[in-house]
Design a protein around this motif. Structure first.
Motif, PDB file in Angstrom:
ATOM      1  N   SER A  11       0.828  -1.209   0.000  1.00  0.00           N
ATOM      2  CA  SER A  11       0.000   0.000   0.000  1.00  0.00           C
ATOM      3  C   SER A  11       0.863   1.259   0.000  1.00  0.00           C
ATOM      4  O   SER A  11       0.650   2.179  -0.795  1.00  0.00           O
ATOM      5  CB  SER A  11      -0.918  -0.032   1.223  1.00  0.00           C
ATOM      6  OG  SER A  11      -1.789   1.072   1.208  1.00  0.00           O
ATOM      7  N   LEU A  42      -1.341  -8.165  -9.081  1.00  0.00           N
ATOM      8  CA  LEU A  42      -2.747  -8.484  -8.845  1.00  0.00           C
ATOM      9  C   LEU A  42      -3.369  -7.491  -7.855  1.00  0.00           C
ATOM     10  O   LEU A  42      -4.487  -7.001  -8.058  1.00  0.00           O
ATOM     11  CB  LEU A  42      -2.843  -9.910  -8.280  1.00  0.00           C
ATOM     12  CG  LEU A  42      -4.224 -10.539  -8.278  1.00  0.00           C
ATOM     13  CD1 LEU A  42      -4.729 -10.751  -9.700  1.00  0.00           C
ATOM     14  CD2 LEU A  42      -4.185 -11.885  -7.548  1.00  0.00           C
ATOM     15  N   TRP A  43      -2.605  -7.212  -6.821  1.00  0.00           N
ATOM     16  CA  TRP A  43      -3.047  -6.273  -5.803  1.00  0.00           C
ATOM     17  C   TRP A  43      -3.305  -4.910  -6.436  1.00  0.00           C
ATOM     18  O   TRP A  43      -4.342  -4.290  -6.251  1.00  0.00           O
ATOM     19  CB  TRP A  43      -1.954  -6.182  -4.724  1.00  0.00           C
ATOM     20  CG  TRP A  43      -2.271  -5.304  -3.544  1.00  0.00           C
ATOM     21  CD1 TRP A  43      -2.781  -5.697  -2.350  1.00  0.00           C
ATOM     22  CD2 TRP A  43      -2.074  -3.893  -3.439  1.00  0.00           C
ATOM     23  NE1 TRP A  43      -2.931  -4.621  -1.513  1.00  0.00           N
ATOM     24  CE2 TRP A  43      -2.483  -3.487  -2.166  1.00  0.00           C
ATOM     25  CE3 TRP A  43      -1.583  -2.916  -4.309  1.00  0.00           C
ATOM     26  CZ2 TRP A  43      -2.432  -2.176  -1.724  1.00  0.00           C
ATOM     27  CZ3 TRP A  43      -1.529  -1.600  -3.877  1.00  0.00           C
ATOM     28  CH2 TRP A  43      -1.954  -1.241  -2.583  1.00  0.00           C
ATOM     29  N   ASN A  46      -6.430  -4.804  -8.643  1.00  0.00           N
ATOM     30  CA  ASN A  46      -7.672  -4.739  -7.869  1.00  0.00           C
ATOM     31  C   ASN A  46      -7.924  -3.346  -7.308  1.00  0.00           C
ATOM     32  O   ASN A  46      -9.033  -2.823  -7.368  1.00  0.00           O
ATOM     33  CB  ASN A  46      -7.633  -5.750  -6.720  1.00  0.00           C
ATOM     34  CG  ASN A  46      -8.000  -7.144  -7.191  1.00  0.00           C
ATOM     35  OD1 ASN A  46      -8.952  -7.311  -7.938  1.00  0.00           O
ATOM     36  ND2 ASN A  46      -7.226  -8.135  -6.773  1.00  0.00           N
ATOM     37  N   ILE A  47      -6.884  -2.749  -6.755  1.00  0.00           N
ATOM     38  CA  ILE A  47      -7.057  -1.425  -6.142  1.00  0.00           C
ATOM     39  C   ILE A  47      -7.381  -0.374  -7.209  1.00  0.00           C
ATOM     40  O   ILE A  47      -8.239   0.482  -7.007  1.00  0.00           O
ATOM     41  CB  ILE A  47      -5.788  -1.023  -5.352  1.00  0.00           C
ATOM     42  CG1 ILE A  47      -5.559  -1.971  -4.167  1.00  0.00           C
ATOM     43  CG2 ILE A  47      -5.868   0.425  -4.883  1.00  0.00           C
ATOM     44  CD1 ILE A  47      -6.701  -2.016  -3.156  1.00  0.00           C
ATOM     45  N   ILE A  50     -11.021   0.332  -8.316  1.00  0.00           N
ATOM     46  CA  ILE A  50     -11.910   1.214  -7.535  1.00  0.00           C
ATOM     47  C   ILE A  50     -12.132   2.519  -8.298  1.00  0.00           C
ATOM     48  O   ILE A  50     -13.231   3.084  -8.311  1.00  0.00           O
ATOM     49  CB  ILE A  50     -11.326   1.504  -6.136  1.00  0.00           C
ATOM     50  CG1 ILE A  50     -11.174   0.217  -5.323  1.00  0.00           C
ATOM     51  CG2 ILE A  50     -12.161   2.529  -5.382  1.00  0.00           C
ATOM     52  CD1 ILE A  50     -12.476  -0.416  -4.888  1.00  0.00           C
TER      53      ILE A  50
ATOM     54  N   LEU B 124     -16.726  -3.602  -1.229  1.00  0.00           N
ATOM     55  CA  LEU B 124     -16.666  -2.410  -0.373  1.00  0.00           C
ATOM     56  C   LEU B 124     -17.631  -2.531   0.808  1.00  0.00           C
ATOM     57  O   LEU B 124     -17.305  -2.169   1.938  1.00  0.00           O
ATOM     58  CB  LEU B 124     -17.058  -1.156  -1.169  1.00  0.00           C
ATOM     59  CG  LEU B 124     -15.959  -0.372  -1.867  1.00  0.00           C
ATOM     60  CD1 LEU B 124     -16.572   0.755  -2.685  1.00  0.00           C
ATOM     61  CD2 LEU B 124     -14.950   0.187  -0.871  1.00  0.00           C
ATOM     62  N   ARG B 167      -7.230  -1.778   2.256  1.00  0.00           N
ATOM     63  CA  ARG B 167      -6.905  -2.317   0.931  1.00  0.00           C
ATOM     64  C   ARG B 167      -6.661  -3.816   0.983  1.00  0.00           C
ATOM     65  O   ARG B 167      -7.092  -4.557   0.098  1.00  0.00           O
ATOM     66  CB  ARG B 167      -5.671  -1.617   0.378  1.00  0.00           C
ATOM     67  CG  ARG B 167      -5.955  -0.255  -0.232  1.00  0.00           C
ATOM     68  CD  ARG B 167      -4.673   0.460  -0.513  1.00  0.00           C
ATOM     69  NE  ARG B 167      -4.873   1.667  -1.287  1.00  0.00           N
ATOM     70  CZ  ARG B 167      -3.900   2.554  -1.508  1.00  0.00           C
ATOM     71  NH1 ARG B 167      -2.690   2.368  -1.019  1.00  0.00           N
ATOM     72  NH2 ARG B 167      -4.146   3.630  -2.245  1.00  0.00           N
ATOM     73  N   LEU B 170      -9.936  -5.412   1.184  1.00  0.00           N
ATOM     74  CA  LEU B 170     -10.674  -5.266  -0.069  1.00  0.00           C
ATOM     75  C   LEU B 170     -10.181  -6.287  -1.098  1.00  0.00           C
ATOM     76  O   LEU B 170     -10.983  -6.957  -1.765  1.00  0.00           O
ATOM     77  CB  LEU B 170     -10.524  -3.852  -0.611  1.00  0.00           C
ATOM     78  CG  LEU B 170     -11.312  -3.563  -1.893  1.00  0.00           C
ATOM     79  CD1 LEU B 170     -12.803  -3.465  -1.594  1.00  0.00           C
ATOM     80  CD2 LEU B 170     -10.838  -2.281  -2.550  1.00  0.00           C
ATOM     81  N   VAL B 171      -8.888  -6.401  -1.197  1.00  0.00           N
ATOM     82  CA  VAL B 171      -8.302  -7.350  -2.157  1.00  0.00           C
ATOM     83  C   VAL B 171      -8.712  -8.780  -1.792  1.00  0.00           C
ATOM     84  O   VAL B 171      -9.042  -9.588  -2.661  1.00  0.00           O
ATOM     85  CB  VAL B 171      -6.763  -7.200  -2.199  1.00  0.00           C
ATOM     86  CG1 VAL B 171      -6.112  -8.338  -2.953  1.00  0.00           C
ATOM     87  CG2 VAL B 171      -6.386  -5.868  -2.827  1.00  0.00           C
ATOM     88  N   LEU B 174     -12.230  -9.301  -2.892  1.00  0.00           N
ATOM     89  CA  LEU B 174     -12.314  -9.428  -4.352  1.00  0.00           C
ATOM     90  C   LEU B 174     -11.836 -10.811  -4.801  1.00  0.00           C
ATOM     91  O   LEU B 174     -12.399 -11.386  -5.733  1.00  0.00           O
ATOM     92  CB  LEU B 174     -11.500  -8.319  -5.029  1.00  0.00           C
ATOM     93  CG  LEU B 174     -12.106  -6.913  -4.944  1.00  0.00           C
ATOM     94  CD1 LEU B 174     -11.130  -5.856  -5.422  1.00  0.00           C
ATOM     95  CD2 LEU B 174     -13.406  -6.824  -5.744  1.00  0.00           C
ATOM     96  N   LYS B 175     -10.838 -11.316  -4.112  1.00  0.00           N
ATOM     97  CA  LYS B 175     -10.347 -12.661  -4.434  1.00  0.00           C
ATOM     98  C   LYS B 175     -11.417 -13.705  -4.104  1.00  0.00           C
ATOM     99  O   LYS B 175     -11.654 -14.630  -4.881  1.00  0.00           O
ATOM    100  CB  LYS B 175      -9.088 -12.981  -3.630  1.00  0.00           C
ATOM    101  CG  LYS B 175      -7.823 -12.393  -4.208  1.00  0.00           C
ATOM    102  CD  LYS B 175      -6.635 -12.775  -3.338  1.00  0.00           C
ATOM    103  CE  LYS B 175      -5.351 -12.185  -3.878  1.00  0.00           C
ATOM    104  NZ  LYS B 175      -4.228 -12.382  -2.943  1.00  0.00           N
TER     105      LYS B 175
END
Lengths: 180, 182
Positions: A11, A42-43, A46-47, A50, B124, B167, B170-171, B174-175
């Protein structure tokens, strides 16, 4: 830097919040660790999705609703302020009413007591009726009203002469010349 | 973040409804979409947006220019959103079909976008409101870490750790969604 530490810093790395030395370390790790590199991609994917969430247009009627609520609040505030500004006046009026009622009730009661005392005095001293006889009727205010209505029972009890004197007395408002 | 003209703020403080409508026009889309993403619900988003601007109108006189007006408005909005999201029993979100003028999209593209939006919003929704707000402010609305710290009245360190945690979760969601586990 190990894999666990690298992944914990994804992050901050993504947002460029790492110190230069930490940034260098993570980049070194990602270049040598395939698994973490894949994980980071991948991370990141995904972020960044948004950002792709669409922004919706605001419904047109919303502004009218807001204006309407502002207007209603203004009306309510005016009423409230009016009452607040007059609150001490309301309190004063209320206190005055309470005191006035109390004084009035007291005055009436005193008047009645005075009448009753005068009547009792007249009955005892002028008409020479004994106190025992007067006790026939306990409540003098009742006696007074009672007599005004010329109730036959009590008049008969007292006798005709007494009745005349009494009626005369009552006609004068219950006044006596002297009290003995 | 872009700031509205100071004179508009000053006129709003004098209860000029015209100035306030300009302020509304400037911030409405961001605030509405913040409320929408926090609650996952159009009706709640509308109500919340109204509440936000009503409070702004009522309290604009108290604004002393110690912070940016955007931070101040967002403070109001985020407080209301987090409260509302906490109290919400269940969130169900249905993407609207908004056709953009002049843009031709295939049915597949539209369906894909709708599915993606639903997937993201569901993920979310699974976050706690106090974590969800960080994702929306940072990754959707593009606030910097220090702006977020100012809006949410926390220190920079807290912003960093909460964004990281939000985050990661969230990931993970999503997975899970991808696996079809939820």
């Amino acid at each position: 830097m190990d894999c666990q530490k690298a992944r914990k810093n994804f992050s901050l790395y993504y947002d460029e919040q790492l110190t230069p030395s930490d940034k260098m370390e993570i980049e070194k790790h990602l270049s040598s660790c395939n698994s973490c590199a894949q994980e980071y991609l991948l991370w990141k994917e995904n972020i960044s999705k948004i950002l792709e969430i669409p922004d919706y247009s605001v419904p047109n009627h919303l502004w009218l609703k807001i204006k309407d609520r502002i207007q209603r609040n203004r009306q309510r505030s005016k009423t409230f302020l009016f009452l607040i500004s007059w609150r001490w006046a309301w309190v004063s009026i209320f206190i005055i009413l309470i005191l006035s009622s109390g004084l009035f009730i007291n005055y009436k009661r005193n008047q009645q007591l005075v009448k009753n005392a005068k009547l009792a005095d007249f009955l005892i001293n002028d008409l020479k009726i004994s106190t025992d006889e007067i006790m026939v009727v306990q409540n003098f205010s009742t006696v007074y009203d009672f007599l005004l209505e010329e109730n036959d029972y009590l008049i008969d009890y007292l006798g005709e002469e007494t009745e005349e004197s009494l009626l005369e007395f009552l006609g004068k408002g219950g006044e006596t010349d002297e009290a003995s | 973040m872009e700031e509205i003209d100071k004179n508009i703020i000053l006129n709003c403080q004098k209860k000029d409804i015209g100035a306030f409508s300009q302020m509304y026009e400037f911030y409405k889309k961001k605030i509405y979409n913040l409320c929408l993403r926090m609650t996952g619900n159009y009706q709640d988003a509308e109500e919340l947006t109204q509440d936000v601007f009503l409070i702004v109108w009522q309290k604009i006189g108290q604004f002393r220019f110690h912070s940016s007006i955007s931070s101040w408005i967002y403070q109001i909005a985020t407080n209301l959103c987090i409260d509302k999201a906490r109290r919400a029993q269940k969130i169900s979100f249905l993407p609207l079909t908004e056709a953009k003028a002049g843009k031709k999209e295939s049915m597949d593209e539209i369906l894909y976008k709708k599915e993606m939006e639903l997937k993201l919003q569901n993920a979310l929704n699974k976050l706690k409101p106090q974590h969800r707000i960080y994702i929306i402010l940072r990754d959707k609305q593009g606030f910097t870490y220090s702006e977020i710290a100012q809006i949410l009245r926390v220190n920079l360190g807290t912003v960093k750790s909460r964004i990281n945690r939000a985050r990661m979760q969230l990931v993970k969601e999503l997975k899970e969604y991808k696996k079809g586990g939820k």
